[in-house]
Design a protein around this motif. Structure first.
Motif, mmCIF file in Angstrom:
data_model
loop_
_atom_site.group_PDB
_atom_site.id
_atom_site.type_symbol
_atom_site.label_atom_id
_atom_site.label_comp_id
_atom_site.label_asym_id
_atom_site.label_seq_id
_atom_site.Cartn_x
_atom_site.Cartn_y
_atom_site.Cartn_z
ATOM 1 N N ASP A 96 84.017 24.403 22.053
ATOM 2 C CA ASP A 96 83.173 25.161 22.982
ATOM 3 C C ASP A 96 82.184 24.250 23.701
ATOM 4 N N ILE A 97 81.812 24.655 24.895
ATOM 5 C CA ILE A 97 80.760 23.972 25.644
ATOM 6 C C ILE A 97 79.434 24.344 25.005
ATOM 7 N N LYS A 98 78.534 23.347 24.900
ATOM 8 C CA LYS A 98 77.244 23.617 24.263
ATOM 9 C C LYS A 98 76.152 22.795 24.945
ATOM 10 N N THR A 99 74.928 23.143 24.614
ATOM 11 C CA THR A 99 73.765 22.368 25.018
ATOM 12 C C THR A 99 72.678 22.635 23.985
ATOM 13 N N PHE A 100 71.547 22.009 24.171
ATOM 14 C CA PHE A 100 70.422 22.188 23.272
ATOM 15 C C PHE A 100 69.177 22.469 24.093
ATOM 16 N N GLN A 101 68.231 23.144 23.475
ATOM 17 C CA GLN A 101 66.978 23.455 24.161
ATOM 18 C C GLN A 101 66.314 22.162 24.636
ATOM 19 N N ASP A 102 65.858 22.181 25.872
ATOM 20 C CA ASP A 102 65.175 21.048 26.499
ATOM 21 C C ASP A 102 66.054 19.793 26.573
ATOM 22 N N TYR A 103 67.371 19.965 26.546
ATOM 23 C CA TYR A 103 68.304 18.842 26.678
ATOM 24 C C TYR A 103 68.954 18.947 28.054
ATOM 25 N N PRO A 104 68.987 17.892 28.845
ATOM 26 C CA PRO A 104 69.411 18.005 30.238
ATOM 27 C C PRO A 104 70.924 17.938 30.482
ATOM 28 N N PHE A 105 71.750 18.099 29.428
ATOM 29 C CA PHE A 105 73.192 17.966 29.597
ATOM 30 C C PHE A 105 73.945 19.140 28.986
ATOM 31 N N TRP A 106 75.108 19.446 29.573
ATOM 32 C CA TRP A 106 76.124 20.293 28.967
ATOM 33 C C TRP A 106 77.086 19.359 28.249
ATOM 34 N N LEU A 107 77.614 19.772 27.085
ATOM 35 C CA LEU A 107 78.477 18.937 26.260
ATOM 36 C C LEU A 107 79.727 19.706 25.851
ATOM 37 N N CYS A 108 80.827 19.000 25.747
ATOM 38 C CA CYS A 108 82.059 19.621 25.254
ATOM 39 C C CYS A 108 82.896 18.551 24.562
ATOM 40 N N ASP A 109 83.179 18.756 23.273
ATOM 41 C CA ASP A 109 83.955 17.800 22.491
ATOM 42 C C ASP A 109 85.437 18.160 22.508
ATOM 43 N N GLY A 110 86.255 17.131 22.383
ATOM 44 C CA GLY A 110 87.698 17.298 22.268
ATOM 45 C C GLY A 110 88.242 16.190 21.390
ATOM 46 N N THR A 111 89.551 16.224 21.137
ATOM 47 C CA THR A 111 90.181 15.177 20.341
ATOM 48 C C THR A 111 91.427 14.666 21.053
ATOM 49 N N ASP A 112 91.652 13.365 20.896
ATOM 50 C CA ASP A 112 92.866 12.775 21.460
ATOM 51 C C ASP A 112 94.026 13.022 20.487
ATOM 52 N N PRO A 113 95.246 12.609 20.824
ATOM 53 C CA PRO A 113 96.402 12.910 19.970
ATOM 54 C C PRO A 113 96.332 12.353 18.547
ATOM 55 N N GLU A 114 95.474 11.367 18.285
ATOM 56 C CA GLU A 114 95.347 10.834 16.930
ATOM 57 C C GLU A 114 94.080 11.309 16.225
ATOM 58 N N GLY A 115 93.347 12.239 16.846
ATOM 59 C CA GLY A 115 92.173 12.807 16.206
ATOM 60 C C GLY A 115 90.863 12.134 16.529
ATOM 61 N N ASN A 116 90.870 11.115 17.399
ATOM 62 C CA ASN A 116 89.614 10.492 17.821
ATOM 63 C C ASN A 116 88.836 11.486 18.674
ATOM 64 N N VAL A 117 87.553 11.615 18.405
ATOM 65 C CA VAL A 117 86.720 12.588 19.104
ATOM 66 C C VAL A 117 86.145 11.962 20.374
ATOM 67 N N PHE A 118 86.203 12.728 21.456
ATOM 68 C CA PHE A 118 85.544 12.339 22.695
ATOM 69 C C PHE A 118 84.665 13.496 23.131
ATOM 70 N N GLN A 119 83.719 13.216 23.997
ATOM 71 C CA GLN A 119 82.827 14.251 24.498
ATOM 72 C C GLN A 119 82.716 14.130 26.019
ATOM 73 N N LEU A 120 82.779 15.275 26.676
ATOM 74 C CA LEU A 120 82.469 15.354 28.093
ATOM 75 C C LEU A 120 80.990 15.690 28.191
ATOM 76 N N ARG A 121 80.275 15.009 29.079
ATOM 77 C CA ARG A 121 78.854 15.252 29.247
ATOM 78 C C ARG A 121 78.552 15.393 30.748
ATOM 79 N N ARG A 122 77.901 16.501 31.091
ATOM 80 C CA ARG A 122 77.578 16.795 32.484
ATOM 81 C C ARG A 122 76.102 17.157 32.606
ATOM 82 N N LYS A 123 75.410 16.501 33.501
ATOM 83 C CA LYS A 123 74.001 16.801 33.728
ATOM 84 C C LYS A 123 73.860 18.225 34.245
ATOM 85 N N LYS A 124 72.851 18.952 33.733
ATOM 86 C CA LYS A 124 72.621 20.334 34.166
ATOM 87 C C LYS A 124 72.131 20.376 35.602
#
Length: 124
Positions: A96-124
């Motif tokens: 799920d897309i998430k953010t935190f109070q007073d944090y200037p970014f939207w975040l969304c985690d995913g995994t590549d085919p071997e399970g390595n975690v990556f995150q998309l980060r977009r400024k609000k």
């Protein structure tokens, strides 16, 4: 001492599979490659994909997904929901897309085919 991050290396089972994943989904450019190595230009740093040594691969089941404590963060320049939906349409596992109070970014985690975690980060 002054330092600057140049490269993060991930040890992987299938260099070709992950190279294609990161090139096709994140438009990273291949700088170097051979059967056991690929170096990808990720903007401000490189991502190296290094094949795990055969002596270790023999002990790993074919469908094993690695559990590690590394996350690669990609700043994106498009709507984060659209980016997430595009990856989901390509069968990439996304959270799920998430953010935190007073944090200037939207975040969304995913995994590549071997399970390595990556995150998309977009400024609000």
């Amino acid at each position: 001492m002054n330092v600057q991050l140049s490269t993060i290396i991930l040890y992987v089972k299938d260099v070709q599979l992950l190279k294609i994943f990161y090139v096709e989904n994140f438009n990273l450019k291949v700088i170097e490659e051979d059967p056991v190595w690929a170096l990808l230009d990720a903007g401000g740093a490189y991502i190296g994909l290094h094949k795990i040594g055969d002596q270790y691969l023999e002990e790993i089941e074919a469908d094993h997904i690695f559990d590690n404590n590394t996350k690669i963060v990609f700043d994106i320049d498009m709507d984060i929901e659209a980016a997430k939906n595009d990856l989901v349409s390509k069968k990439v596992k996304m959270r799920d897309i998430k953010t935190f109070q007073d944090y200037p970014f939207w975040l969304c985690d995913g995994t590549d085919p071997e399970g390595n975690v990556f995150q998309l980060r977009r400024k609000k």
